[in-house]
Design an enzyme around this catalytic site. Structure first.
Site, PDB file in Angstrom:
ATOM      1  N   GLY A  79       0.841  -1.195   0.000  1.00  0.00           N
ATOM      2  CA  GLY A  79       0.000   0.000   0.000  1.00  0.00           C
ATOM      3  C   GLY A  79       0.869   1.235   0.000  1.00  0.00           C
TER       4      GLY A  79
ATOM      5  N   HIS B 205      -4.713   1.554   7.419  1.00  0.00           N
ATOM      6  CA  HIS B 205      -3.351   2.092   7.553  1.00  0.00           C
ATOM      7  C   HIS B 205      -3.141   3.247   6.559  1.00  0.00           C
ATOM      8  CE1 HIS B 205       1.216   1.319   7.844  1.00  0.00           C
ATOM      9  NE2 HIS B 205       1.108   2.080   6.772  1.00  0.00           N
ATOM     10  N   GLU B 206      -3.634   3.064   5.324  1.00  0.00           N
ATOM     11  CA  GLU B 206      -3.455   4.119   4.296  1.00  0.00           C
ATOM     12  C   GLU B 206      -4.327   5.329   4.589  1.00  0.00           C
ATOM     13  OE1 GLU B 206      -0.942   3.594   2.799  1.00  0.00           O
ATOM     14  OE2 GLU B 206      -0.824   1.422   2.817  1.00  0.00           O
TER      15      GLU B 206
ATOM     16  N   CYS C 298       5.662  -0.142   7.703  1.00  0.00           N
ATOM     17  CA  CYS C 298       5.338   1.063   6.929  1.00  0.00           C
ATOM     18  C   CYS C 298       6.592   1.509   6.186  1.00  0.00           C
ATOM     19  CB  CYS C 298       4.868   2.173   7.865  1.00  0.00           C
ATOM     20  SG  CYS C 298       4.428   3.697   7.007  1.00  0.00           S
TER      21      CYS C 298
HETATM   22  O1  GNR Z   1       3.913  -2.566   2.666  1.00  0.00           O
HETATM   23  C1  GNR Z   1       3.227  -2.412   3.683  1.00  0.00           C
HETATM   24  N1  GNR Z   1       2.875  -3.498   4.404  1.00  0.00           N
HETATM   25  C2  GNR Z   1       1.942  -3.462   5.439  1.00  0.00           C
HETATM   26  C3  GNR Z   1       1.864  -4.555   6.288  1.00  0.00           C
HETATM   27  C4  GNR Z   1       0.939  -4.585   7.301  1.00  0.00           C
HETATM   28  C5  GNR Z   1       0.090  -3.512   7.479  1.00  0.00           C
HETATM   29  C6  GNR Z   1       0.171  -2.417   6.665  1.00  0.00           C
HETATM   30  C7  GNR Z   1       1.080  -2.389   5.649  1.00  0.00           C
HETATM   31  S1  GNR Z   1       1.165  -0.998   4.595  1.00  0.00           S
HETATM   32  C8  GNR Z   1       2.850  -1.054   4.133  1.00  0.00           C
HETATM   33  C9  GNR Z   1       3.156   0.018   3.092  1.00  0.00           C
HETATM   34  C10 GNR Z   1       2.898   1.383   3.663  1.00  0.00           C
HETATM   35  O2  GNR Z   1       3.651   1.957   4.394  1.00  0.00           O
HETATM   36  N2  GNR Z   1       1.753   1.956   3.354  1.00  0.00           N
HETATM   37  O3  GNR Z   1       1.447   3.149   3.874  1.00  0.00           O
HETATM   38 NI    NI Z   2       2.501   3.246   5.770  1.00  0.00          NI
END
Ligand code: GNR
Ligand code: NI
Length: 180
Positions: free
Chosen positions: A46, A136-137, A94
């Site tokens: 993401g 999360h996004e 992240c």
């Molecule tokens: O790549 C990502 N893996 C992830 C794993 C568990 C929960 C959320 C994420 S999002 C992260 C990429 C990212 O920082 N998106 O904002």
């Molecule tokens: Ni993130």
């Protein structure tokens, strides 16, 4: 398409609230494509626009595993319309907090509305890792990082290490030009 530099914490841009889009036009569609390319290269599942320094409410995701058919999602103005009472704990990472992981508890299932790449208003239901990742996004769009959901002790430990790495110039995601 273009790969964009990813911002890492601590950085004031990661704490800002991103602006809603009036509509998804050609420029926003291009941003979505550049964000997907950036996310695939990282690699991540993401990415939110503030992570590439753009304070607009745009997120992209793809949870397909290596070797599977790509399942790109490009969402503008995503808004949660329902969250389950049932929670899910997931070990999150992240791209803006490189090499740090912590368990975060969030609703395990969600519904949301959003504008797609063609500016059509759509809705989506998600559960499991996709639900976690979308939340999360959306958090990034509101200036919230996953460490804001864990204890202050763990959060400060992670942020201190990232600040130290930045000061010593050791962060591995810095512009490669500076090491030449
Ligand atoms: O790549 C990502 N893996 C992830 C794993 C568990 C929960 C959320 C994420 S999002 C992260 C990429 C990212 O920082 N998106 O904002
Ligand atoms: Ni993130």
């Amino acid at each position: 398409m273009a790969v964009l530099p990813i911002i890492t914490a601590p950085d004031p841009r990661l704490k800002q609230v991103a602006k809603p889009l009036a509509r998804v036009d050609e420029a926003v569609a291009k941003l979505m494509d550049d964000m997907l390319e950036t996310m695939y290269l990282a690699p991540g599942i993401g990415l939110a626009a503030p992570q590439v320094g753009v304070l607009k409410r745009v997120i992209v995701l793809d949870l397909a595993k290596e070797g599977e058919t790509a399942q790109p999602l490009q969402l503008a103005n995503p808004e949660l319309t329902w969250v389950s009472d049932e929670d899910l704990a997931y070990e999150e990472g992240c791209l803006s907090l490189p090499d740090h992981y912590a368990e975060v508890v969030r609703p395990g299932a969600i519904k949301l509305s959003y504008l797609d790449r063609e500016n059509e208003l759509r809705s989506l239901e998600a559960e499991g890792l996709l639900a976690t990742c979308i939340q999360h996004e959306i958090d990034h769009l509101d200036g919230i990082l996953f460490v804001d959901h864990i204890s202050a002790l763990k959060r400060n430990m992670i942020l201190r290490k990232l600040l130290k790495a930045k000061k010593s110039g050791k962060q591995q995601d810095a512009d490669p030009a500076h090491v030449l």
